[in-house]
Write a protein that holds these residues in place. Structure first.
Motif, PDB file in Angstrom:
ATOM      1  N   CYS A   1       1.250  -1.479   0.025  1.00 25.07           N
ATOM      2  CA  CYS A   1      -0.374   0.120   0.337  1.00 25.07           C
ATOM      3  C   CYS A   1       0.734   1.405   0.232  1.00 25.07           C
ATOM      4  N   VAL A   2       0.686   2.252  -0.912  1.00 31.71           N
ATOM      5  CA  VAL A   2       1.738   3.463  -0.881  1.00 31.71           C
ATOM      6  C   VAL A   2       0.762   4.638  -0.579  1.00 31.71           C
ATOM      7  N   THR A   3       1.112   5.358   0.117  1.00 28.73           N
ATOM      8  CA  THR A   3      -0.288   6.827   0.526  1.00 28.73           C
ATOM      9  C   THR A   3       0.567   7.973  -0.414  1.00 28.73           C
ATOM     10  N   TYR A   4      -0.115   8.410  -0.345  1.00 37.36           N
ATOM     11  CA  TYR A   4       0.164   9.938  -1.456  1.00 37.36           C
ATOM     12  C   TYR A   4      -0.856  11.464  -1.486  1.00 37.36           C
ATOM     13  N   ASN A   5      -0.539  12.779  -1.683  1.00 37.34           N
ATOM     14  CA  ASN A   5      -1.533  13.697  -1.655  1.00 37.34           C
ATOM     15  C   ASN A   5      -1.667  13.717  -2.361  1.00 37.34           C
ATOM     16  N   PHE A   6      -2.382  15.277  -2.915  1.00 36.33           N
ATOM     17  CA  PHE A   6      -2.715  15.916  -4.044  1.00 36.33           C
ATOM     18  C   PHE A   6      -2.648  17.517  -2.995  1.00 36.33           C
ATOM     19  N   MET A   7      -1.711  17.598  -2.590  1.00 37.28           N
ATOM     20  CA  MET A   7      -1.742  18.748  -2.195  1.00 37.28           C
ATOM     21  C   MET A   7      -1.247  20.491  -2.879  1.00 37.28           C
ATOM     22  N   PRO A   8      -1.823  20.996  -3.152  1.00 35.26           N
ATOM     23  CA  PRO A   8      -0.448  22.194  -3.876  1.00 35.26           C
ATOM     24  C   PRO A   8      -0.010  22.553  -2.762  1.00 35.26           C
TER      25      PRO A   8
ATOM     26  N   ASP B   1       1.327  20.256   2.523  1.00 33.65           N
ATOM     27  CA  ASP B   1       0.988  19.479   3.164  1.00 33.65           C
ATOM     28  C   ASP B   1      -0.397  20.164   4.111  1.00 33.65           C
ATOM     29  N   TRP B   2      -0.271  19.077   5.321  1.00 30.21           N
ATOM     30  CA  TRP B   2      -1.568  19.419   5.687  1.00 30.21           C
ATOM     31  C   TRP B   2      -1.315  21.256   6.673  1.00 30.21           C
ATOM     32  N   THR B   3      -2.232  21.956   7.233  1.00 26.98           N
ATOM     33  CA  THR B   3      -1.506  23.443   8.082  1.00 26.98           C
ATOM     34  C   THR B   3      -2.007  23.768   8.805  1.00 26.98           C
ATOM     35  N   ARG B   4      -1.722  24.020   9.723  1.00 24.57           N
ATOM     36  CA  ARG B   4      -1.768  23.992  11.500  1.00 24.57           C
ATOM     37  C   ARG B   4      -0.909  25.221  11.718  1.00 24.57           C
TER      38      ARG B   4
ATOM     39  N   GLY C   1       5.568  23.655  10.235  1.00 29.02           N
ATOM     40  CA  GLY C   1       5.971  22.141   9.329  1.00 29.02           C
ATOM     41  C   GLY C   1       5.640  22.747   7.957  1.00 29.02           C
ATOM     42  N   TRP C   2       5.568  23.627   7.880  1.00 32.39           N
ATOM     43  CA  TRP C   2       5.644  24.016   6.071  1.00 32.39           C
ATOM     44  C   TRP C   2       6.968  23.787   5.607  1.00 32.39           C
ATOM     45  N   ASP C   3       6.702  23.102   4.256  1.00 36.36           N
ATOM     46  CA  ASP C   3       8.688  22.750   3.932  1.00 36.36           C
ATOM     47  C   ASP C   3       9.989  24.054   4.146  1.00 36.36           C
TER      48      ASP C   3
ATOM     49  N   ASP D   1      -5.668  18.870   4.023  1.00 33.13           N
ATOM     50  CA  ASP D   1      -6.050  18.523   5.681  1.00 33.13           C
ATOM     51  C   ASP D   1      -5.287  20.169   6.057  1.00 33.13           C
ATOM     52  N   PRO D   2      -6.456  20.784   6.511  1.00 33.79           N
ATOM     53  CA  PRO D   2      -8.062  20.754   6.856  1.00 33.79           C
ATOM     54  C   PRO D   2      -8.825  20.908   4.537  1.00 33.79           C
ATOM     55  N   PRO D   3      -9.688  20.171   4.911  1.00 42.04           N
ATOM     56  CA  PRO D   3     -10.511  19.887   3.481  1.00 42.04           C
ATOM     57  C   PRO D   3     -10.726  21.287   2.616  1.00 42.04           C
ATOM     58  N   TYR D   4     -11.050  21.921   2.896  1.00 45.01           N
ATOM     59  CA  TYR D   4     -10.893  23.417   2.084  1.00 45.01           C
ATOM     60  C   TYR D   4      -9.910  24.436   1.880  1.00 45.01           C
ATOM     61  N   PRO D   5      -9.846  25.207   0.342  1.00 47.53           N
ATOM     62  CA  PRO D   5      -8.646  26.025   0.154  1.00 47.53           C
ATOM     63  C   PRO D   5      -8.432  26.850   0.922  1.00 47.53           C
ATOM     64  N   ILE D   6      -6.863  26.834   1.153  1.00 43.79           N
ATOM     65  CA  ILE D   6      -6.199  27.600   2.117  1.00 43.79           C
ATOM     66  C   ILE D   6      -5.556  28.458   1.122  1.00 43.79           C
ATOM     67  N   PHE D   7      -5.064  30.153   1.652  1.00 39.47           N
ATOM     68  CA  PHE D   7      -4.873  31.435   0.808  1.00 39.47           C
ATOM     69  C   PHE D   7      -4.939  31.327  -0.632  1.00 39.47           C
ATOM     70  N   GLY D   8      -6.194  30.558  -1.439  1.00 40.86           N
ATOM     71  CA  GLY D   8      -6.768  30.403  -2.173  1.00 40.86           C
ATOM     72  C   GLY D   8      -6.067  29.212  -3.685  1.00 40.86           C
ATOM     73  N   LEU D   9      -5.111  28.843  -2.445  1.00 39.30           N
ATOM     74  CA  LEU D   9      -4.957  27.729  -3.669  1.00 39.30           C
ATOM     75  C   LEU D   9      -5.687  26.547  -3.626  1.00 39.30           C
ATOM     76  N   PRO D  10      -5.936  25.773  -5.210  1.00 37.75           N
ATOM     77  CA  PRO D  10      -7.057  24.613  -5.339  1.00 37.75           C
ATOM     78  C   PRO D  10      -6.765  23.804  -4.480  1.00 37.75           C
ATOM     79  N   ARG D  11      -7.619  23.194  -3.873  1.00 35.46           N
ATOM     80  CA  ARG D  11      -7.532  22.157  -2.981  1.00 35.46           C
ATOM     81  C   ARG D  11      -8.684  21.368  -3.123  1.00 35.46           C
ATOM     82  N   VAL D  12      -8.501  20.028  -3.604  1.00 31.03           N
ATOM     83  CA  VAL D  12     -10.008  19.617  -4.217  1.00 31.03           C
ATOM     84  C   VAL D  12     -10.413  17.830  -3.087  1.00 31.03           C
TER      85      VAL D  12
END
Ligand code: DNO
Length: 354
Positions: A100-107, A110-113, A148-150, A201-212
């Motif tokens: 099993c390989v996990t991945y995400n498609f967040m622009p 990754d997660w925002t706190r 937590g940001w890159d 994570d969270p499941p809505y756009p942050i800073f106008g970035l598309p998150r689907v």
């Protein structure tokens, strides 16, 4: 179902010796951390993780994550090369027994706190996202450093990326998702790997970035782009659950019945009145999610995939990687075992426990 635990390799303050003593623990969730996103992982590095796990009676069969690069998400100049390398990494993971390989498609992020060590009244600390700390920040204008940001991006690179995603828009992102799935899913099918998409994570756009990857309609769309059991979800209850619009037990019921959940991230989260949220202990009274209803849905559907306790609080003076200490995740794990047993389900026997 199979109990698993995330381990960040030899630099992780949490050791395999400790993890193996958690009741019912079977699988290790890990990755190769010293290779740049988009490049190929050395076979020896994967083999080394697998050997270390085996030496502790544990199985290395889940990878989290093979990162999807910004070029793949944006359709940049390296898209094809990175997709080829992605496929090669899937083959190499399969070569050491990964299933099993996990991945995400967040622009971009990754997660925002907004804070990683917010003290609770009981003296524990946890990760939180407070709107009043986020509102008013504009990375196109200000230097924004969220925990937590890159750290490898400069502020100017972040600005360029945000502008590029602004031009791409949601439909452009969907087109690149489709390109990714069409390339990667057949390879995963061939080598017996389930690809498990982590929600935003969270499941809505942050800073106008598309998150689907945010809600039922979009999860349906994602899964239908390539209709294969290898195109599955890593259903993270805490990520989807910080939007009150997502009925998490219903989502689990639906996608487990369809056989489209590869991996479960099980954690609770407390939504506050203004939509902010705090990570909390795993059990239902601590937060906004009905953890028993979620586990019951898995048991009822006969789910046989992997689950792991997700982010724990820091308790008992532990220090370490925020969200990934030993103690509270271990408490979460045993709580989840209890819910599984009480609902008539079974945790697959682990070698380490004889
Ligand atoms: C956070 C994790 C995520 C997850 C990735 C999967 O702690 O749940 O970072 O690993 O989004 O690609």
């Amino acid at each position: 179902m199979k109990s698993s635990f995330r381990w960040y390799g030899e630099d992780d303050p949490v050791t395999l010796e400790q993890i193996r003593q958690i009741p019912g623990m079977r699988s290790i969730v890990s990755a190769v951390y010293d290779v740049a996103p988009g490049e190929v992982w050395p076979r020896e590095s994967l083999q080394y993780i697998a050997d270390q796990c085996a030496a502790h009676g544990l199985v290395f069969d889940v990878v989290e994550s093979i990162p999807v690069t910004e070029d793949v998400k944006l359709g940049g100049p390296q898209q094809e090369r990175h997709l080829e390398n992605y496929c090669e990494n899937i083959r190499r993971c399969a070569g050491v027994g990964v299933k099993c390989v996990t991945y995400n498609f967040m622009p971009v992020f990754d997660w925002t706190r907004t804070q990683l060590d917010k003290p609770a009244p009981d003296g524990s600390t946890s990760l939180v996202m407070y709107w009043d700390q986020l509102r008013g920040l504009d990375p196109l204008r200000d230097d924004v450093h969220l925990p937590g940001w890159d750290q490898s991006y400069t502020q100017e690179q972040v600005r360029e990326l945000i502008r590029a995603y602004g031009q791409l828009g949601e439909e452009g992102l969907w087109a690149n998702i489709e390109r990714f799935l069409q390339k990667v899913i057949p390879v995963a099918e061939d080598c017996g790997i389930v690809m498990a998409l982590h929600p935003d994570d969270p499941p809505y756009p942050i800073f106008g970035l598309p998150r689907v990857v945010t809600c039922e309609a979009n999860l349906d769309r994602y899964l239908s782009l390539v209709d294969s059991p290898a195109n599955s979800l890593c259903l993270c209850t805490g990520s989807l659950g910080c939007s009150p619009h997502n009925d998490v037990p219903a989502l689990v019921r639906k996608y487990a019945a369809l056989g489209r959940i590869g991996f479960m991230h099980l954690r609770n989260v407390k939504i506050l009145e203004d939509g902010s949220f705090e990570e909390c202990g795993h059990w239902s009274p601590a937060g906004s999610l009905d953890m028993n209803a979620i586990v019951k849905a898995l048991v009822d559907a006969g789910f046989t995939g992997w689950f792991r306790p997700d982010h724990g609080r820091m308790i008992w003076g532990e220090t370490g990687k925020p969200g990934y200490g030993l103690y509270d995740r271990a408490l979460g794990s045993t709580y989840l075992n209890g819910l599984i047993e009480a609902n008539g389900g079974a945790v697959e026997e682990a070698k380490a426990h004889g």
